[in-house]
Design a protein around this motif. Structure first.
Motif, PDB file in Angstrom:
ATOM      1  N   ALA A  25       0.810  -1.190   0.088  1.00  0.00           N
ATOM      2  CA  ALA A  25      -0.050  -0.048   0.046  1.00  0.00           C
ATOM      3  C   ALA A  25       0.857   1.154   0.019  1.00  0.00           C
ATOM      4  O   ALA A  25       1.856   1.558   0.877  1.00  0.00           O
ATOM      5  CB  ALA A  25      -0.943  -0.187   1.163  1.00  0.00           C
ATOM      6  N   VAL A  26       0.659   2.177  -1.040  1.00  0.00           N
ATOM      7  CA  VAL A  26       1.418   3.428  -0.996  1.00  0.00           C
ATOM      8  C   VAL A  26       0.509   4.474  -0.917  1.00  0.00           C
ATOM      9  O   VAL A  26      -0.406   4.584  -1.700  1.00  0.00           O
ATOM     10  CB  VAL A  26       2.067   3.722  -2.613  1.00  0.00           C
ATOM     11  N   GLY A  49       6.892  -1.084   7.156  1.00  0.00           N
ATOM     12  CA  GLY A  49       6.719   0.093   6.441  1.00  0.00           C
ATOM     13  C   GLY A  49       8.085   0.952   6.242  1.00  0.00           C
ATOM     14  O   GLY A  49       8.989   0.780   6.861  1.00  0.00           O
ATOM     15  N   LEU A  50       7.791   1.775   5.362  1.00  0.00           N
ATOM     16  CA  LEU A  50       8.984   2.712   4.992  1.00  0.00           C
ATOM     17  C   LEU A  50       8.388   4.170   4.803  1.00  0.00           C
ATOM     18  O   LEU A  50       7.125   4.150   4.212  1.00  0.00           O
ATOM     19  CB  LEU A  50       9.791   2.429   3.734  1.00  0.00           C
ATOM     20  N   ASN A  51       9.038   5.015   4.807  1.00  0.00           N
ATOM     21  CA  ASN A  51       8.758   6.424   4.342  1.00  0.00           C
ATOM     22  C   ASN A  51       9.793   6.905   3.280  1.00  0.00           C
ATOM     23  O   ASN A  51      11.135   6.795   3.458  1.00  0.00           O
ATOM     24  CB  ASN A  51       8.530   7.511   5.636  1.00  0.00           C
ATOM     25  N   ILE A  52       9.135   7.492   2.344  1.00  0.00           N
ATOM     26  CA  ILE A  52      10.153   8.324   1.488  1.00  0.00           C
ATOM     27  C   ILE A  52       9.480   9.719   0.814  1.00  0.00           C
ATOM     28  O   ILE A  52       8.394   9.688   0.694  1.00  0.00           O
ATOM     29  CB  ILE A  52      10.448   7.260   0.140  1.00  0.00           C
ATOM     30  N   ILE A  53      10.718  10.760   0.658  1.00  0.00           N
ATOM     31  CA  ILE A  53       9.846  12.005   0.054  1.00  0.00           C
ATOM     32  C   ILE A  53      10.518  12.172  -1.173  1.00  0.00           C
ATOM     33  O   ILE A  53      11.235  11.657  -1.660  1.00  0.00           O
ATOM     34  CB  ILE A  53      10.871  13.051   0.925  1.00  0.00           C
ATOM     35  N   ASN A  75       5.758  10.228   1.364  1.00  0.00           N
ATOM     36  CA  ASN A  75       5.036   9.046   1.302  1.00  0.00           C
ATOM     37  C   ASN A  75       5.372   8.042   2.130  1.00  0.00           C
ATOM     38  O   ASN A  75       6.336   7.433   2.666  1.00  0.00           O
ATOM     39  CB  ASN A  75       5.516   8.529  -0.477  1.00  0.00           C
ATOM     40  N   THR A  76       3.935   7.180   2.471  1.00  0.00           N
ATOM     41  CA  THR A  76       4.129   5.993   3.444  1.00  0.00           C
ATOM     42  C   THR A  76       3.838   4.585   2.522  1.00  0.00           C
ATOM     43  O   THR A  76       2.818   4.699   1.618  1.00  0.00           O
ATOM     44  CB  THR A  76       2.974   6.239   4.440  1.00  0.00           C
TER      45      THR A  76
END
Length: 235
Positions: free
Chosen positions: A98-99, A143-147, A126-127
């Protein structure tokens, strides 16, 4: 002869008594074994049955546990709107990603590796979450986060004025300005410190004539921006 006959009869009576005692002891032993041994044996059988049942429940519980996938690391930020998300989980299994809440599904290979190509990001943070899915059940998420950032950092030189001329003893000049607080900044390929609020300053001794400076700022996503700056000096 009469004495011998009496002696034989006496020995025979003793043997008969011993035989009777032996038979009685055997019968008592058999009865005791049945009364004590059978319940004990039954308890052992029941205990083994429960152990086997508990083991089956434990194995079934272990099989029903779903561990989240392991995601390969991503950069803190990117200037690309589309990325690849990959990782590892149970082999030949369904993986749901899931993005920002939007889901898509893929399958892991026989080594447990999986990959989602062309994952589209929205500008900003973005999650990303990934789940292992089996028989309608899902694991807890990984989970990961990215800008995603597409605009380059701004650079502003506040002082002195671009193109200003200096004379005589005013040979050493401090150039002050500002940029993004998390940007890497260089001037003529020499890195300078950017303060937490984005301010910077650069001290330089001017050469006679025209002095050219190229300020370059690069943000965490890899976007860069250059600004040319010029000062003049006459002794």
């Amino acid at each position: 002869m009469q004495y011998t006959s009496r002696r034989l009869r006496s020995q025979e009576k003793k043997l008969n008594k011993k035989l009777v005692k032996t038979v009685v002891l055997i019968i008592v032993g058999i009865i005791a074994a049945f009364q004590i041994g059978l319940p004990l044996l039954a308890k052992i059988v029941v205990g083994l049955s429960f152990l086997r049942k508990d083991r089956g429940i434990t194995e079934k519980s272990a099989d029903s546990l779903l561990f989240p996938p392991s995601l390969n690391s991503l950069p803190e930020a990117t200037n690309s709107a589309m990325i690849i998300v990959s990782g590892i989980t149970d082999k030949n299994s369904s993986v749901v990603m899931a993005v920002n809440g939007k889901e898509e599904k893929s399958e892991s290979d026989n080594k447990g590796q999986f990959e989602f190509r062309g994952v589209r990001l929205q500008e900003g943070e973005n999650t990303i979450e990934a789940y292992l899915e089996k028989e309608g059940k899902r694991s807890s998420p990984a989970g990961l986060n990215i800008i995603y950032k597409k605009e380059p950092p701004e650079i502003t030189v506040n002082e002195p004025e671009n193109g200003r001329k200096f004379f005589g003893e005013d040979k050493t000049v401090i150039i002050r300005g500002e940029t993004e607080n998390n940007a890497r900044l260089s001037v003529n390929d020499r890195f300078i410190i950017v303060e937490p609020d984005g301010d910077f300053e650069y001290s330089v001794s001017l050469n006679e004539g025209e002095n050219n400076f190229i300020f370059k700022a690069t943000d965490i996503a890899g976007n860069s921006h250059e600004v040319e700056f010029k000062l003049e000096y006459s002794p």
